[in-house]
Scaffold this motif. Structure first.
Motif, PDB file in Angstrom:
ATOM      1  N   UNK A  32       2.180  10.251  -4.658  1.00  0.00           N
ATOM      2  CA  UNK A  32       1.570   8.923  -4.629  1.00  0.00           C
ATOM      3  C   UNK A  32       2.631   7.834  -4.745  1.00  0.00           C
ATOM      4  N   UNK A  33       3.613   8.068  -5.604  1.00  0.00           N
ATOM      5  CA  UNK A  33       4.708   7.106  -5.745  1.00  0.00           C
ATOM      6  C   UNK A  33       5.531   7.017  -4.463  1.00  0.00           C
ATOM      7  N   UNK A  82      -1.688   8.114  -0.058  1.00  0.00           N
ATOM      8  CA  UNK A  82      -2.802   7.204  -0.295  1.00  0.00           C
ATOM      9  C   UNK A  82      -3.799   7.731  -1.314  1.00  0.00           C
ATOM     10  N   UNK A  83      -3.997   9.037  -1.346  1.00  0.00           N
ATOM     11  CA  UNK A  83      -4.991   9.620  -2.234  1.00  0.00           C
ATOM     12  C   UNK A  83      -4.734  11.118  -2.320  1.00  0.00           C
ATOM     13  N   UNK A  84      -5.577  11.822  -3.032  1.00  0.00           N
ATOM     14  CA  UNK A  84      -5.396  13.266  -3.158  1.00  0.00           C
ATOM     15  C   UNK A  84      -6.742  13.948  -3.349  1.00  0.00           C
ATOM     16  N   UNK A  87      -3.720   6.855  -4.797  1.00  0.00           N
ATOM     17  CA  UNK A  87      -2.858   5.671  -4.694  1.00  0.00           C
ATOM     18  C   UNK A  87      -2.140   5.261  -3.434  1.00  0.00           C
ATOM     19  N   UNK A  88      -1.147   4.804  -3.160  1.00  0.00           N
ATOM     20  CA  UNK A  88      -0.395   3.600  -2.822  1.00  0.00           C
ATOM     21  C   UNK A  88      -0.376   3.190  -1.373  1.00  0.00           C
ATOM     22  N   UNK A 101      -3.096   4.467  -9.487  1.00  0.00           N
ATOM     23  CA  UNK A 101      -1.882   4.785 -10.243  1.00  0.00           C
ATOM     24  C   UNK A 101      -0.699   3.877  -9.939  1.00  0.00           C
ATOM     25  N   UNK A 102      -0.444   3.614  -8.672  1.00  0.00           N
ATOM     26  CA  UNK A 102       0.674   2.726  -8.346  1.00  0.00           C
ATOM     27  C   UNK A 102       0.330   1.274  -8.637  1.00  0.00           C
TER      28      UNK A 102
END
Length: 371
Positions: free
Chosen positions: A98-99, A103-105, A149-150, A186-187
Motif C-alpha cells: 500500500x505504501x 490501492x486496496x487488498x 490504500x494509496x 492507511x496512507x
C-alpha cells in the motif's frame, strides 16, 4: 455497457483459476490476461492496458510489492488490488504494498473447506472493490466498506455539496477527535497524522481492517508520526497526545469513567457491513462528550460514518471530510458531504491545518508530547 478489464497476477495456478473464473462470471468484468510474476505483470500492464490489476504479493523473480513500484514508476495510476494472507507477515507485506502505491487488498481464503466457499469469499470481497475503484455506467459502487490504500484516485462527475455553517466550539472546546477511513486510509492516515503536532485531545480512529493488520498499522504509524499511536485495548484510558486505532473485528467505543475517557471494545454485530464501524465510534463519542466532538471522515468505500456524522452534528459537534480529488474512493466522505453534514470538504494536506486550528494545537506541543 463497457466492461471493466482486469489483469490477474498470481504464481499459483489454483488462485489464478479461482480469481479468473469468478471475475468472468460477472457480466460487467472481462479478464484480459494473466501473469505468473511481477515482471510479467509490468509488461502486460503496458501491453494490455487493463483497467485494474489483482496482484499476489509473494511471487518468484519479481514480487508483488516491487511490481507495484515498477508500475507506479511508469506514471501509471491504474488501481491495483493486492492478495494477502491474514498473518503478521502478510499484514506487513500488505502495508508495504500500500505504501508503494497499491490501492486496496483482499485476503486470500484460508481454512474455508471448499472451493465454492473460497470463491464466494473472494468474490464478495473483490467485486465491490473493483466496482468502487473503476466505476462504470451501470456499475454503482456498493455500500460495504473495507480495506486499504494509496495512489489511485477515482474521479467522476462532481456532485453538488452543501456545506454546513461552522458551529462555534462548545463550552470547554473540543475534547476528542474521531476519524474514520477505509479504502486508501492507511496512507491517508499516515499523511494526516504525520502533519499534526501532538494534540491536546485524544484521537480515536476506525480504519476498516482485519485483526493483525490494525496492530501492524498502529506500529507503523507510531514510528512515523509525532504522537504515540497504539491499537486500542479494553478499558484503556484515552489520553491527550495519543492516538488509538480500533482493533480488527472489534468496534471501538469511547466511554466516560471517573478517571476520564476510556476505550471500550465490542463484538456487537457489524454495521454497514463493518466491524469496526465508524458509525459506532462517532455515536459513542457523542454519548461520552456531547457536542465536544470533532470528527473527520477520510477516503473510503461505502457510507460508514454518515449516520454517525449526523449524530455528531445534532449534538453540536463539527465534521470535516476529505475531498474527492485526494480520495482513493470518495464513498464515505462523499456520503457525509452530500448529506449536508460537513462544515468543510478539504484536500488531504489541508485537513491537518484545519484540525490544528480547531483544536488550538501548536507545533510547540510536539516538544511536550506524550511519548
Amino acid at each position: 455497457m463497457d466492461k471493466i478489464k482486469v489483469l490477474v497476477v498470481d504464481d499459483s495456478v489454483v488462485i489464478r483459476r479461482l480469481v479468473t473464473d469468478l471475475l468472468r462470471a460477472d457480466p460487467g468484468i472481462e479478464v484480459v490476461g494473466t501473469a505468473v510474476n511481477g515482471r510479467a505483470a509490468v509488461e502486460k500492464v503496458q501491453a494490455l492496458a487493463p483497467d485494474l490489476v489483482t496482484m499476489d504479493i509473494e511471487m518468484p523473480e519479481v514480487d508483488g510489492i516491487e511490481a507495484v513500484r515498477r508500475i507506479r514508476a511508469t506514471g501509471s495510476r491504474i488501481p491495483i488490488i493486492m492478495f494477502s494472507t491474514l498473518t503478521e507477515r502478510g499484514a506487513v507485506a500488505t502495508l508495504d504494498a500500500l505504501a508503494a502505491g497499491a490501492s486496496d487488498y483482499v485476503a486470500k481464503p484460508a481454512n474455508v473447506g471448499s472451493v465454492t466457499r473460497s470463491m464466494d469469499q473472494v468474490r464478495d470481497a473483490l467485486i465491490p472493490r473493483i466496482r468502487s475503484l473503476v466505476p462504470r455506467m451501470g456499475h454503482p459502487a456498493p455500500l460495504p466498506g473495507a480495506g486499504a490504500t494509496t495512489a489511485t484516485v477515482t474521479v467522476t462527475a462532481t456532485p453538488t455539496v452543501q456545506l454546513r455553517d461552522p458551529r462555534p466550539a462548545p463550552p470547554g472546546g473540543h475534547e476528542l477527535l474521531v476519524i474514520g477511513s477505509s479504502t486508501g486510509g492507511p496512507e491517508a492516515l499516515g499523511t494526516l497524522l504525520g502533519a499534526l503536532p501532538v494534540l491536546p485531545v485524544p484521537v480515536a480512529i476506525v480504519q476498516h481492517m482485519p485483526p493483525v493488520f490494525t496492530q501492524q498499522l498502529a506500529a507503523r504509524l507510531d514510528r512515523r508520526v509525532a504522537a504515540r499511536v497504539v491499537e486500542a485495548e479494553q478499558g484503556q484510558p484515552l489520553l491527550p497526545g495519543s492516538v488509538y486505532i480500533a482493533p480488527g473485528d472489534r468496534h471501538l467505543l469511547v466511554a466516560r469513567s471517573g478517571r476520564g475517557l476510556v476505550a471500550r471494545l465490542s463484538q456487537d454485530p457489524p454495521e454497514n457491513y463493518c466491524r469496526p464501524a465508524v458509525d459506532v465510534l462517532f455515536r459513542s463519542a457523542v454519548e461520552a462528550v456531547g457536542g465536544a466532538v470533532l470528527a473527520a471522515v477520510l477516503t473510503g468505500m461505502g457510507q460508514d460514518g454518515r449516520r454517525g456524522a449526523q449524530v455528531v452534528v445534532d449534538a453540536g459537534g463539527s465534521v470535516v471530510v476529505q475531498d474527492r480529488a485526494t480520495s482513493v474512493v470518495w464513498g464515505m466522505p462523499g456520503a457525509v458531504a452530500q448529506a449536508g453534514l460537513a462544515e468543510q470538504v478539504l484536500a488531504l494536506p489541508e485537513i491537518a491545518t484545519e484540525l490544528v486550528q480547531r483544536l488550538g494545537a501548536t507545533r510547540c506541543a510536539v516538544a511536550a508530547g506524550a511519548r
